[in-house]
Design a protein around this motif. Sequence first.
Motif, PDB file in Angstrom:
ATOM      1  N   GLN A 296      34.154  39.788  60.767  1.00 43.44           N
ATOM      2  CA  GLN A 296      35.494  40.015  61.323  1.00 43.44           C
ATOM      3  C   GLN A 296      35.400  40.418  62.786  1.00 43.44           C
ATOM      4  OE1 GLN A 296      39.107  40.230  59.742  1.00 43.44           O
ATOM      5  NE2 GLN A 296      38.972  39.687  61.896  1.00 43.44           N
ATOM      6  N   LYS A 297      34.457  41.307  63.109  1.00 47.05           N
ATOM      7  CA  LYS A 297      34.305  41.767  64.493  1.00 47.05           C
ATOM      8  C   LYS A 297      33.927  40.612  65.416  1.00 47.05           C
ATOM      9  CE  LYS A 297      32.721  46.231  62.738  1.00 47.05           C
ATOM     10  NZ  LYS A 297      31.525  47.083  62.500  1.00 47.05           N
ATOM     11  N   ILE A 298      33.082  39.727  64.917  1.00 42.51           N
ATOM     12  CA  ILE A 298      32.633  38.595  65.746  1.00 42.51           C
ATOM     13  C   ILE A 298      33.746  37.576  65.926  1.00 42.51           C
ATOM     14  CG2 ILE A 298      31.029  36.641  65.852  1.00 42.51           C
ATOM     15  CD1 ILE A 298      29.028  38.407  64.287  1.00 42.51           C
ATOM     16  N   LEU A 299      34.450  37.250  64.848  1.00 43.00           N
ATOM     17  CA  LEU A 299      35.479  36.216  64.914  1.00 43.00           C
ATOM     18  C   LEU A 299      36.725  36.678  65.647  1.00 43.00           C
ATOM     19  CD1 LEU A 299      35.222  34.690  61.311  1.00 43.00           C
ATOM     20  CD2 LEU A 299      34.259  33.794  63.443  1.00 43.00           C
ATOM     21  N   GLY A 300      37.052  37.966  65.555  1.00 43.72           N
ATOM     22  CA  GLY A 300      38.181  38.498  66.314  1.00 43.72           C
ATOM     23  C   GLY A 300      39.519  38.397  65.606  1.00 43.72           C
ATOM     24  N   LYS A 301      40.567  38.766  66.334  1.00 46.56           N
ATOM     25  CA  LYS A 301      41.892  38.956  65.736  1.00 46.56           C
ATOM     26  C   LYS A 301      42.569  37.672  65.292  1.00 46.56           C
ATOM     27  CE  LYS A 301      44.104  39.208  70.308  1.00 46.56           C
ATOM     28  NZ  LYS A 301      44.894  38.002  70.297  1.00 46.56           N
ATOM     29  N   ASP A 302      42.059  36.529  65.701  1.00 42.07           N
ATOM     30  CA  ASP A 302      42.653  35.269  65.238  1.00 42.07           C
ATOM     31  C   ASP A 302      42.205  34.907  63.830  1.00 42.07           C
ATOM     32  OD1 ASP A 302      44.036  34.937  67.604  1.00 42.07           O
ATOM     33  OD2 ASP A 302      42.423  33.800  68.551  1.00 42.07           O
ATOM     34  N   TYR A 303      41.302  35.731  63.274  1.00 40.62           N
ATOM     35  CA  TYR A 303      40.800  35.506  61.917  1.00 40.62           C
ATOM     36  C   TYR A 303      41.079  36.746  61.060  1.00 40.62           C
ATOM     37  CZ  TYR A 303      38.152  31.447  63.581  1.00 40.62           C
ATOM     38  OH  TYR A 303      37.784  30.236  64.112  1.00 40.62           O
ATOM     39  N   TRP A 304      41.185  36.524  59.761  1.00 37.72           N
ATOM     40  CA  TRP A 304      41.340  37.619  58.799  1.00 37.72           C
ATOM     41  C   TRP A 304      40.275  37.426  57.736  1.00 37.72           C
ATOM     42  CZ3 TRP A 304      46.085  38.128  55.002  1.00 37.72           C
ATOM     43  CH2 TRP A 304      45.946  39.309  54.269  1.00 37.72           C
ATOM     44  N   VAL A 305      39.224  38.252  57.807  1.00 38.22           N
ATOM     45  CA  VAL A 305      38.081  38.134  56.902  1.00 38.22           C
ATOM     46  C   VAL A 305      38.222  39.168  55.782  1.00 38.22           C
ATOM     47  CG1 VAL A 305      35.567  38.202  56.689  1.00 38.22           C
ATOM     48  CG2 VAL A 305      36.627  37.395  58.826  1.00 38.22           C
ATOM     49  N   LYS A 306      38.116  38.721  54.533  1.00 38.51           N
ATOM     50  CA  LYS A 306      38.164  39.647  53.402  1.00 38.51           C
ATOM     51  C   LYS A 306      36.904  39.506  52.553  1.00 38.51           C
ATOM     52  CE  LYS A 306      41.657  41.019  51.019  1.00 38.51           C
ATOM     53  NZ  LYS A 306      41.713  42.434  51.460  1.00 38.51           N
ATOM     54  N   ASN A 307      36.426  40.648  52.100  1.00 38.79           N
ATOM     55  CA  ASN A 307      35.212  40.719  51.298  1.00 38.79           C
ATOM     56  C   ASN A 307      35.571  40.672  49.814  1.00 38.79           C
ATOM     57  OD1 ASN A 307      32.793  41.399  50.038  1.00 38.79           O
ATOM     58  ND2 ASN A 307      32.213  42.894  51.588  1.00 38.79           N
ATOM     59  N   PHE A 308      35.131  39.631  49.142  1.00 34.44           N
ATOM     60  CA  PHE A 308      35.331  39.497  47.699  1.00 34.44           C
ATOM     61  C   PHE A 308      33.999  39.552  46.958  1.00 34.44           C
ATOM     62  CE2 PHE A 308      39.016  37.360  49.638  1.00 34.44           C
ATOM     63  CZ  PHE A 308      40.045  38.066  49.037  1.00 34.44           C
ATOM     64  N   GLY A 309      33.019  40.210  47.561  1.00 33.32           N
ATOM     65  CA  GLY A 309      31.710  40.327  46.929  1.00 33.32           C
ATOM     66  C   GLY A 309      31.696  41.354  45.811  1.00 33.32           C
ATOM     67  N   VAL A 310      30.936  41.070  44.754  1.00 32.53           N
ATOM     68  CA  VAL A 310      30.768  41.991  43.629  1.00 32.53           C
ATOM     69  C   VAL A 310      29.284  42.031  43.272  1.00 32.53           C
ATOM     70  CG1 VAL A 310      31.498  42.633  41.309  1.00 32.53           C
ATOM     71  CG2 VAL A 310      33.043  41.301  42.758  1.00 32.53           C
ATOM     72  N   SER A 311      28.725  43.195  43.255  1.00 33.29           N
ATOM     73  CA  SER A 311      27.289  43.344  43.002  1.00 33.29           C
ATOM     74  C   SER A 311      26.874  42.795  41.640  1.00 33.29           C
ATOM     75  CB  SER A 311      26.892  44.812  43.104  1.00 33.29           C
ATOM     76  OG  SER A 311      26.913  45.245  44.442  1.00 33.29           O
ATOM     77  N   ALA A 312      25.678  42.241  41.599  1.00 38.28           N
ATOM     78  CA  ALA A 312      24.994  41.776  40.381  1.00 38.28           C
ATOM     79  C   ALA A 312      25.569  40.493  39.796  1.00 38.28           C
ATOM     80  CB  ALA A 312      24.987  42.859  39.309  1.00 38.28           C
ATOM     81  N   ARG A 313      26.548  39.892  40.457  1.00 42.51           N
ATOM     82  CA  ARG A 313      27.232  38.749  39.842  1.00 42.51           C
ATOM     83  C   ARG A 313      26.473  37.441  40.026  1.00 42.51           C
ATOM     84  NH1 ARG A 313      28.976  43.407  38.453  1.00 42.51           N
ATOM     85  NH2 ARG A 313      30.802  43.267  37.105  1.00 42.51           N
ATOM     86  N   THR A 314      26.731  36.533  39.070  1.00 41.41           N
ATOM     87  CA  THR A 314      26.062  35.240  39.049  1.00 41.41           C
ATOM     88  C   THR A 314      27.062  34.105  39.211  1.00 41.41           C
ATOM     89  OG1 THR A 314      26.292  34.970  36.662  1.00 41.41           O
ATOM     90  CG2 THR A 314      24.333  36.131  37.446  1.00 41.41           C
ATOM     91  N   MET A 315      26.557  32.970  39.675  1.00 41.92           N
ATOM     92  CA  MET A 315      27.347  31.747  39.646  1.00 41.92           C
ATOM     93  C   MET A 315      27.458  31.251  38.208  1.00 41.92           C
ATOM     94  SD  MET A 315      29.047  29.336  41.093  1.00 41.92           S
ATOM     95  CE  MET A 315      28.701  29.473  42.847  1.00 41.92           C
ATOM     96  N   LEU A 316      26.394  31.427  37.446  1.00 44.34           N
ATOM     97  CA  LEU A 316      26.360  30.969  36.067  1.00 44.34           C
ATOM     98  C   LEU A 316      27.393  31.696  35.211  1.00 44.34           C
ATOM     99  CD1 LEU A 316      22.500  30.782  35.657  1.00 44.34           C
ATOM    100  CD2 LEU A 316      24.073  28.858  35.285  1.00 44.34           C
ATOM    101  N   ASN A 317      28.197  30.942  34.525  1.00 43.91           N
ATOM    102  CA  ASN A 317      29.204  31.535  33.647  1.00 43.91           C
ATOM    103  C   ASN A 317      28.596  32.150  32.394  1.00 43.91           C
ATOM    104  OD1 ASN A 317      31.547  31.048  35.181  1.00 43.91           O
ATOM    105  ND2 ASN A 317      31.573  28.908  34.519  1.00 43.91           N
ATOM    106  N   LYS A 318      27.348  31.776  32.097  1.00 46.66           N
ATOM    107  CA  LYS A 318      26.649  32.394  30.980  1.00 46.66           C
ATOM    108  C   LYS A 318      25.663  33.461  31.450  1.00 46.66           C
ATOM    109  CE  LYS A 318      26.980  28.535  27.701  1.00 46.66           C
ATOM    110  NZ  LYS A 318      26.214  27.507  26.950  1.00 46.66           N
ATOM    111  N   GLY A 319      25.702  33.785  32.743  1.00 42.75           N
ATOM    112  CA  GLY A 319      24.861  34.854  33.261  1.00 42.75           C
ATOM    113  C   GLY A 319      25.310  36.202  32.722  1.00 42.75           C
ATOM    114  N   ASP A 320      24.523  37.244  33.023  1.00 43.43           N
ATOM    115  CA  ASP A 320      24.866  38.556  32.477  1.00 43.43           C
ATOM    116  C   ASP A 320      26.148  39.111  33.086  1.00 43.43           C
ATOM    117  OD1 ASP A 320      23.584  38.873  34.927  1.00 43.43           O
ATOM    118  OD2 ASP A 320      21.979  40.160  34.165  1.00 43.43           O
TER     119      ASP A 320
END
Length: 474
Positions: A296-320
Amino acid sequence: MMLAMLVMAGEIQAQTLRKFTLNLTDDGAAQMVCFLPQAPSGKAIVGVPGGGYSMLSNTHEGTLAYEWLNQRGIAYFVVNYRLPNGDRTKPISDVEQGIRIVRDSAQVWGINPHDVGIMGFSAGGHLSSVISTHSAFDVRPDFTILFYPVISMDERVSHVWSCRNFLGEDQKNPAIVRDFSTDKAVRRHLTPPACIIMASDDRLVPPVTNGVQYYSAMRNAGNECAMYIYPTGDHGFGFGPWFKYHDQMLTDLGNWLDARQAPSPTAIRVACIGNSITDGHGIDMAPAYGYPAELQKILGKDYWVKNFGVSARTMLNKGDYPYMKEMAWQDAQAFKPDIVIIKLGTNDSKPQNWQYGAEFKQDLQQMITTLRPDLAQPVKKKKKAKALPNTAKPLIFLCTPIPAIKSTWDISDSIITNAIIPIQNEVAKEYGLEVIDLHTLFAGDSDKMLNDGIHPDGKGARRLAEIIAGVAKR
């Protein structure tokens, strides 16, 4: 003196352009009193009075705030919600409907739809915290103000009648008591910034087991939160001028509101989807210092960056811990991003997850086509399309995992390199997406890793942001 007071009263009154009331339910049982400022700043607040869920204290904990707010250019809306009477969905849906109307009418009323907050008092503070932690993205406020809030639904440490009136018979269900004790529902990145205002001598709603607990949950999650506790004032002072610290409270609240910088309605929306590396594991106050915040700091006010990260998560739908079963995934879609940065795959390399590796490609395809239904039929020739604000066709970037320097938590760099990255490249080619090869580009930055050899430190987060910005901003 009298003339001066009349002139001052006229100036304050002139700050309000319109006052009107809207029905929130067809039968008019729930209403919203609206105060629009003469010189709108773009900010709006939905007020939620207290009253122990048995009545509404909608003067000093409601309409009394309108002059001060309108004077600051803030549109104000007081929701006179229905009392639960055994059905807590009534007050919840009334407040959600109020927020929905404010956002839907934002352009007409001079409001930035991304700068709509909620302000609740006592039991209304609890209701406001429920909306802030439980409601869907489109009706979740952008910021939260809680006056001496009821937070816990455990009547042993909270206001007994608020708990009983809100939960009804479910007061006997420990799981529901916990769920609606909103300090337990705070989510990193997803729960909006909060300001909590209380008096230390509150005898009705104990501050330590309520407001302080919400602050602690917010701070532990790294979410933005301020807390102002005044020496005296007991409970229920609201916006009443009789409160000994009234002027100081207005100054503190005003400074907090002024410090909040809302994104422009026309800003390019960037959704950062990922695991703990996106989430910011190991970085204190990651919502402010993780890689999405640095982006967000690098891109500046013309961008709106949101964090949707969640720890330990997998792409696999059968992951833990599958990412696509998380609230963050629902929020990322509701955000309606123009650009999506997908950084998943590290946790998929664990043995308990990679046993389902044959499904990694189809699960990645599912994520892509959910974000871009128009790509349900893969393209054969790679094309880079421009991201247009607020369209249903976001520009998607696939990030390869950064190198796993150590095999901590059984994460395997060999599987990442020889199995996961080839699948990412194959899918990117099929769908015409661009790959950001973090595995290669971050390889020389092992000095910017935590001791676990998996996660970047603060400097590493900045480096990731620089790499991603260099591609996404082209």
